[in-house]
Design an enzyme around this catalytic site. Structure first.
Site, PDB file in Angstrom:
ATOM      1  N   HIS A 198       3.171  28.028 -20.083  1.00  0.00           N
ATOM      2  CA  HIS A 198       4.039  27.177 -20.903  1.00  0.00           C
ATOM      3  C   HIS A 198       5.499  27.533 -20.644  1.00  0.00           C
ATOM      4  CE1 HIS A 198       5.494  24.801 -24.228  1.00  0.00           C
ATOM      5  NE2 HIS A 198       6.251  25.845 -24.576  1.00  0.00           N
TER       6      HIS A 198
ATOM      7  N   GLY B  90       0.855  -1.187   0.000  1.00  0.00           N
ATOM      8  CA  GLY B  90       0.000   0.000   0.000  1.00  0.00           C
ATOM      9  C   GLY B  90       0.886   1.230   0.000  1.00  0.00           C
TER      10      GLY B  90
ATOM     11  N   ASP C 204      -8.097   9.971  11.947  1.00  0.00           N
ATOM     12  CA  ASP C 204      -7.866   8.531  11.797  1.00  0.00           C
ATOM     13  C   ASP C 204      -8.690   7.686  12.771  1.00  0.00           C
ATOM     14  OD1 ASP C 204      -5.983   9.176   9.894  1.00  0.00           O
ATOM     15  OD2 ASP C 204      -4.329   8.071  10.831  1.00  0.00           O
TER      16      ASP C 204
END
Ligand code: FAD
Ligand code: NAI
Length: 475
Positions: free
Chosen positions: A454, A192, A322
């Protein structure tokens, strides 16, 4: 009488410290409790992310990438560099300095925002009048009360049953960031995010790296075409990834680790390694919170159960990051922290789960937002796809890094962008444009009509958008 706060945040990782700062900005009296200790035993707020996650891993990825460039890519620029050596101790010391700068930065921010910081472990003592009593166990023990509690206690590395981390031979993400010398042979279990990032670091520094993955598909959550392209690049670098393996007995001996496994063909294989990193996911952390004291509901994985607004089963108790459902990412934790602080203030905090970007900081980098082609197919959505290879981008050629592509997926009828998937140079930075576009519900045509500087890698995003309408200009 214990000190009273409007908001008490338990955990000072990206979810917690950001929630604390936002709550303070909104005029609340805020406390933030974090128990992480630095080498000297002092406070080290920032959680997993700052101490043993995002930040130190990116520091090592950067150092090891410089080393790889000096060894293998300088020559093509006409630069000769002989006898390039890596001083691992210095690399680790630099990483520690970067971590400390972040710890100190967070302490400064908490102070600046008048958040009261407590260094120690926070746990529920009881329900109190108009809130909750929280015990803080640090150098001394004290009790504080909060009208609102935000739990942001994060996650811990998941161990393989029967193979505890000793952080000497069998390493979690913590030990993987502290290996004192380049191991000759390194095995990782789990391909992972951590497996690929940490595997890349030590391969670049000279380790022979094998990653053993249980699933038959490589990076199953990633767009298939992008994952295939990334795998090709990793194979070329010599990062050995074995899919569909079944890990058996692991013997942690004096000289190293022996890993027994069955490969995808069903053959028994024995692999010796100097170090073994286990990177098979993470588990929510509620250890020591004493949730029983107040009846906080946890699920079978130990995560705090929350609704879409991060509310727990207890009035005034919230949880973010988490330790709750959803992707385990620092920026997801932060967004939830901000949203909860705003909800406590009666505002309409919002987290858009459809536009949370993912980045894997390997080389090439992998980044995406929104749905993959395989998800759109499974959802029965009619879509158009356009892609543009970096090989046809002038800036990528000048950089000497033409691996990969930008791929855009848009609704077949409305042209709304449904997903953007990138593998290649600076994908981590390029994905931001796609996130903004999707947050504003832009069409592929919108991106195609926007002027991009660019030469820049971002022109590839514009070209991928043009390709959705089958009108690329440079490919
Ligand atoms: P954490 O960061 O885990 O913080 C929780 C804090 O709470 C810790 O400081 C802990 O000590 C403290 N705590 C726990 N219990 C208590 C208590 N009872 N009292 C007081 N304090 C307590 N994510 C990304 O988005 N990008 C990346 O590049 C990235 N790289 C990563 C690399 C690695 C190796 C790892 C392991 C993770 C990585 N992550 C990354 C994931 C990221 O680190 C987590 O998603 C993020 O840290 C979660 O934040 P959190 O605030 O929920 O928890
Ligand atoms: P992961 O969920 O990304 O990957 C775990 C891998 O291990 C999966 O491919 C899984 O199939 C495999 N696996 C599980 N059990 C196994 C077994 N017994 N044998 C063999 N393979 C097995 O988890 P990882 O890498 O541990 O990272 C944890 C989390 O930390 C990530 O999901 C991510 O949320 C976060 N993170 C984010 C990063 C980033 O954003 N760049 C970097 C590192 C971590």
């Amino acid at each position: 009488m214990s000190k009273q706060f409007d908001v008490v945040v338990i955990g000072g990782g990206p979810g917690g410290y950001i929630a604390a700062i936002r709550a303070a900005q909104l005029g609340f009296q805020v406390a933030c409790i974090d128990e992480w200790k630095n080498a000297a035993g002092g406070p080290a707020p920032g959680g997993t992310c700052t101490n043993v996650g995002c930040i130190p891993s990116k520091a090592l990825l950067q150092s090891s990438e410089h080393f790889e460039h000096a060894n293998h890519h300088f020559a093509e620029h006409g630069i000769s560099a002989k006898d390039v050596k890596m001083d691992v101790a210095k690399m680790l010391a630099r990483k520690d300095t970067v971590v400390k700068q972040n710890n100190d930065g967070i302490l400064y921010l908490l102070k600046k925002n008048k958040v009261t910081f407590f260094h120690g472990r926070g746990s529920f003592a009881s329900k109190a009048e108009g809130g909750y009593e929280i015990k803080v166990a640090g150098k001394t023990e004290e009790s504080i009360t909060g009208k609102n509690i935000i739990i942001a206690t994060g996650s811990n590395a998941r161990a393989l049953p029967g193979t505890p981390f000793d952080e000497v031979n069998v390493l979690s993400n913590d030990g993987a960031l502290r290996v004192g010398a380049v191991p000759k042979k390194l095995v990782l279990i789990g391909s992972g995010v951590i497996g690929l990032e940490m595997g890349s670091v030590w391969r670049r520094l000279g380790a022979e790296v094998t990653i053993l993955e249980g699933l038959p598909t490589f990076l199953g959550a990633v767009d298939e075409q992008i994952a295939k392209e990334a795998k090709k690049a990793f194979d070329k670098q010599g990062l050995k990834i074995e899919l569909g393996v079944k890990v058996g007995e692991i013997v942690n001996g004096k000289k190293g680790v022996t890993v027994n496994y069955t490969n995808a063909k069903g053959e028994a294989v024995v692999l010796d390694a100097d170090k073994l990193i286990i990177s098979i996911g993470r588990v929510p952390n509620t250890i020591g919170l004493n949730t029983e004291a107040v009846g906080l509901q946890l699920d079978e994985r130990g995560a705090v159960v929350v609704d879409a607004d991060c509310k727990t089963n207890l009035p005034g108790v919230w949880a973010v990051g988490d330790v709750v459902r959803g992707p385990m990412l620092a920026h997801k934790a932060e967004e939830e922290g901000v949203a909860v602080a705003e909800r406590i203030a009666g505002q309409h905090g919002h987290v858009n789960f459809n536009t949370i970007p993912w980045v894997i900081y390997t080389s090439p980098e992998i980044a995406w937002v929104g749905r993959t082609e395989q998800q759109l197919k499974a959802d029965g959505v009619a879509y158009k796809a356009g892609s543009f290879p970096f090989l046809a981008n002038g800036r990528a050629r000048a950089l000497g890094d033409t691996t990969g592509m930008v791929k855009m997926l848009a609704d077949a009828t409305t042209d709304e962008i449904l997903g953007v998937h990138i593998v290649g140079p600076q994908a981590s930075e390029l994905i931001a444009e796609a996130v903004v576009a999707m947050e504003f519900r832009a069409s592929a045509e919108d991106i195609a009509r926007i002027c991009h500087a660019h030469p820049s890698l971002s022109e590839s995003t514009k070209e991928a958008a043009l390709a959705v309408d089958k009108r690329s200009l440079n490919f």
